[in-house]
Structures are given as structure tokens and as C-alpha cells.
Design an enzyme around this catalytic site. Structure first.
Site, mmCIF file in Angstrom:
data_model
loop_
_atom_site.group_PDB
_atom_site.id
_atom_site.type_symbol
_atom_site.label_atom_id
_atom_site.label_comp_id
_atom_site.label_asym_id
_atom_site.label_seq_id
_atom_site.Cartn_x
_atom_site.Cartn_y
_atom_site.Cartn_z
ATOM 1 N N ALA A 136 -1.169 0.160 -2.419
ATOM 2 C CA ALA A 136 -2.476 -0.297 -1.943
ATOM 3 C C ALA A 136 -2.534 -0.626 -0.443
ATOM 4 O O ALA A 136 -3.522 -1.180 0.016
ATOM 5 C CB ALA A 136 -2.998 -1.492 -2.759
ATOM 6 N N ALA A 137 -1.488 -0.250 0.316
ATOM 7 C CA ALA A 137 -1.537 -0.502 1.772
ATOM 8 C C ALA A 137 -2.779 0.171 2.363
ATOM 9 O O ALA A 137 -3.512 -0.425 3.163
ATOM 10 C CB ALA A 137 -0.278 0.022 2.449
ATOM 11 N N GLY A 138 -3.002 1.407 1.967
ATOM 12 C CA GLY A 138 -4.163 2.142 2.471
ATOM 13 C C GLY A 138 -5.476 1.477 2.069
ATOM 14 O O GLY A 138 -6.441 1.457 2.849
ATOM 15 N N ASP A 139 -5.518 0.906 0.870
ATOM 16 C CA ASP A 139 -6.749 0.243 0.421
ATOM 17 C C ASP A 139 -7.040 -0.999 1.266
ATOM 18 O O ASP A 139 -8.187 -1.261 1.644
ATOM 19 C CB ASP A 139 -6.639 -0.163 -1.058
ATOM 20 C CG ASP A 139 -6.541 1.055 -1.977
ATOM 21 O OD1 ASP A 139 -7.025 2.128 -1.569
ATOM 22 O OD2 ASP A 139 -5.975 0.924 -3.070
HETATM 23 P P1 ADP Z 1 -1.386 4.947 1.909
HETATM 24 O O1 ADP Z 1 -1.007 3.579 1.477
HETATM 25 O O2 ADP Z 1 -2.786 5.312 1.588
HETATM 26 O O3 ADP Z 1 -0.396 6.022 1.509
HETATM 27 P P2 ADP Z 1 -0.213 4.718 4.583
HETATM 28 O O4 ADP Z 1 1.147 4.806 3.955
HETATM 29 O O5 ADP Z 1 -0.495 5.608 5.730
HETATM 30 O O6 ADP Z 1 -1.379 4.958 3.518
HETATM 31 O O7 ADP Z 1 -0.434 3.193 5.018
HETATM 32 C C1 ADP Z 1 -1.697 2.717 5.421
HETATM 33 C C2 ADP Z 1 -1.514 1.626 6.463
HETATM 34 O O8 ADP Z 1 -0.744 0.562 5.901
HETATM 35 C C3 ADP Z 1 -0.754 2.048 7.706
HETATM 36 O O9 ADP Z 1 -1.610 2.647 8.669
HETATM 37 C C4 ADP Z 1 -0.211 0.692 8.179
HETATM 38 O O10 ADP Z 1 -1.228 -0.072 8.784
HETATM 39 C C5 ADP Z 1 0.115 -0.002 6.869
HETATM 40 N N1 ADP Z 1 1.507 0.224 6.420
HETATM 41 C C6 ADP Z 1 1.960 1.074 5.468
HETATM 42 N N2 ADP Z 1 3.294 1.003 5.329
HETATM 43 C C7 ADP Z 1 3.725 0.073 6.210
HETATM 44 C C8 ADP Z 1 5.017 -0.480 6.555
HETATM 45 N N3 ADP Z 1 6.143 -0.070 5.937
HETATM 46 N N4 ADP Z 1 5.063 -1.418 7.530
HETATM 47 C C9 ADP Z 1 3.938 -1.853 8.161
HETATM 48 N N5 ADP Z 1 2.711 -1.377 7.875
HETATM 49 C C10 ADP Z 1 2.587 -0.437 6.914
#
Ligand code: ADP
Length: 314
Positions: A251-254
Site C-alpha cells: 500500500a505504499a503507492g496508495d
Molecule cells: P507501489 O507501492 O504502487 O508499487 P512504489 O513501489 O513505486 O509503488 O512506491 C510508491 C512510493 O512509496 C514511492 O514513490 C515512495 O514515495 C514510497 N516508497 C516505496 N518504497 C519505499 C522504500 N523502500 N523507502 C522509502 N519510500 C518508499
């Protein structure tokens, strides 16, 4: 306070911890069983509400305990649920998840009521589209419904943020009504057919999307941050994320999208809004779970201010 309309999925995740993912025909004895609210639409609605937005959530659930519990949770986050449809003949969306001791998972999703959210439901909720400053939408509902939603936004001049997840191809009629698109790396590759190994790849994918009529392209690149391309505000550029110890990136992207929508509705610049979205997502990846790990705005603002100097490019 500006209103954010989120249109999308509501699911319940049913998770069993197992020693090994079962093979076809096999039964394995699991240990812990847990139930969590999920679905990209719901996660983004909760993220926007905790980011301080006044959120209206348009979704569909079944007339069952999973649906009613989910809606209770959204109300606890002060989300306006008046336009959530309760389907009498279809169960709520469910994700059945097995997680092994090695950390592998196997997921089966029954979209259920999410696929009953119809283009007509969008028309019935037109008042919500009209009131909203912007709409945030994803692809865990049918493309016909997404299409109608973006058409209504165009008629009412409501800005559209499309998070094109899960990865799929999209018709031009959706792309050319999208103001801001926020794919991750895999989704951008799927949409454009362009490999994004480096900044040049991201630039090419962004150009492809601009040619389809999307004004602003934000490709999220995990820990590295995001690539922003908005010809009106300058050449394409990386907006670095924050270096943290990630334990669960679910859910980082969410979280990124929910916080981004609120910051833009507040009139923040694209760079500032992306910085705040990185901060909220960086806070969330340091905790396990999806909705349980979504930070409140005060935490995000504090983290953003405290770590501005450490915004990094990996
Ligand atoms: P999704 O979760 O949709 O696959 P991402 O992996 O590109 O998308 O992550 C979305 C956002 O979450 C990134 O642009 C960043 O802000 C944050 N993020 C994801 N992974 C990390 C991490 N390991 N450390 C810090 N921020 C992260």
C-alpha cells in the site's frame, strides 16, 4: 477544506500464515488467521482522509458483515460513505491471502461487488463529482465505470488523478481525460510498452503518456522516489524519496496517492505535493499492514520538515 472524491474498490483481506504455500490439491495447516480492510480505493480514501482531506468515497460492497465492517472503518476515518452502494445479490470483494514463513504469498481475489459499481452509479453520484476539487481513481473496478467517471469529471471540470493499478492497457478515452497519472514502474511499462530502467526510460514513457493527452505524469519508483514530467512547469525530473528502513511496502503507492491528492487540492506545487506524498509513504513502509500503517497528517508534516535535508536519490 477541499473535497476529494475517491472512486474505487473496497475489499476485505483474509490472511492465513502457512508454513508453505499449498500446491494444487494439497491442504496445509496454517497458524494465525487475520482479517484486514483493503482494496486500493479504500486504502487511498483512508490515506486522503488521514492526510486531512474531506473525503467522499464511491464504492460498492455486498450486504454482508465484510461490507458493513469495512464501511464502519471508513466512517471512523470520517469518510463520507453516503454514495457507497450495498449490493443485495453480490458478496463484498474478498482477497484470500496465504503468507508463507519465507514471506512468499499467494493471493486469490473475488472482486464481487466492486465489479457491480456501474457507470449509472457514477451518474447518480453526480453531486459528489460536482462538489469535489479533484477525483482520485484506480483500476480495481470495471473500465466502463472508470470511463464514465472521467467523462463526468471532464463535463464538470473536476481534476482527475488516475492511479493505473493494477497494471493493464487503457483506452485513449480514459487517458485523454486524465490530468495526472501516477503509475509505478511496472504499470508505466505495461501502459506504454517502454522499459524504464533509468531516467531516460521514464522520460520516454512520460512522453508517450503526454502524447495520449495526459498533462502531468508521475512515475513512482519505490525507494528511489518518483519521476515527474509536467511540460508546463519545466523539464522532466526526479523527485527523490526518503531513506528509511522499509519493513512492509504494501500500500505504499496508495498512501502516496492519497497524500498527493490532498496536497494538490490545497494548492501546493507538484514538487511540494510529491515531497509530502513521499513522506507519508516512507512513514507507512516502516510499519506492517495496509490501512493500519497509514500516517496522520501531523506525522507526515513533522517527518517531512525533519527529513527534508535527507531527501535522497538512490
Ligand atoms: P507501489 O507501492 O504502487 O508499487 P512504489 O513501489 O513505486 O509503488 O512506491 C510508491 C512510493 O512509496 C514511492 O514513490 C515512495 O514515495 C514510497 N516508497 C516505496 N518504497 C519505499 C522504500 N523502500 N523507502 C522509502 N519510500 C518508499
Amino acid at each position: 477544506m477541499k473535497k476529494i472524491l475517491v472512486v474505487g474498490s473496497s475489499n476485505t483481506d483474509l490472511i492465513i500464515q502457512v508454513p508453505e504455500i499449498p500446491r494444487p490439491g494439497e491442504t496445509v495447516l496454517g497458524s494465525r488467521f487475520q482479517t484486514f480492510p483493503g482494496g486500493k480505493g479504500a486504502n487511498q480514501a483512508v490515506a486522503a482522509a488521514r492526510a486531512g482531506g474531506e473525503v467522499i468515497f464511491i464504492a460498492a460492497v455486498g450486504d454482508d458483515p465484510y461490507g458493513s465492517e469495512a464501511v464502519k472503518g471508513y466512517r471512523r476515518d470520517r469518510i463520507n460513505c453516503e454514495d457507497i452502494k450495498v449490493c443485495r445479490d453480490t458478496p463484498s470483494g474478498i482477497a484470500l491471502i496465504s503468507v508463507s514463513e519465507k514471506g512468499e504469498n499467494a493471493i486469490s481475489v473475488a472482486p464481487g461487488a466492486n465489479y457491480k459499481l456501474s457507470p449509472e452509479d457514477m451518474e447518480e453520484a453526480e453531486a459528489a463529482f460536482d462538489e469535489a476539487d479533484l477525483m482520485l481513481i484506480q483500476l480495481e473496478i470495471t473500465l466502463d465505470t472508470v470511463h464514465r467517471a472521467v467523462e463526468i469529471c471532464e463535463e464538470l471540470r473536476t481534476r482527475v488523478i488516475l492511479n493505473p493499478a493494477p497494471a493493464t492497457d487503457l483506452p485513449d478515452g480514459i487517458l485523454n481525460r486524465t490530468d495526472i497519472i501516477t503509475p509505478n514502474e511496472a504499470e508505466a511499462e505495461r501502459l506504454t510498452g517502454i522499459r524504464i530502467r533509468n531516467e531516460k526510460g521514464a522520460w520516454k514513457a512520460a512522453e508517450w503518456l503526454h502524447r495520449k493527452g495526459v498533462r502531468t505524469v508521475i512515475i513512482t519508483l519505490g525507494a528511489r522516489g518518483a519521476y515527474l514530467s509536467d511540460p508546463a512547469t519545466g523539464p522532466g525530473r526526479m523527485i527523490p524519496g526518503f531513506a528509511v528502513n522499509a519493513v512492509d511496502t504494501t500500500a505504499a503507492g496508495d498512501v502516496f496517492n492519497g497524500q498527493l491528492a490532498v496536497a494538490l487540492s490545497e494548492g501546493k506545487s507538484l514538487e511540494h505535493a510529491i515531497g509530502l506524498a513521499h513522506a507519508a509513504a516512507a512513514l507507512s513502509v516502516q510499519k506492517t499492514g495496509a490501512q493500519s500503517s497509514i500516517p496522520m497528517r501531523e506525522e507526515t508534516d513533522y517527518f517531512y520538515q525533519a527529513n527534508l535535508a535527507n531527501q535522497h536519490t538512490k
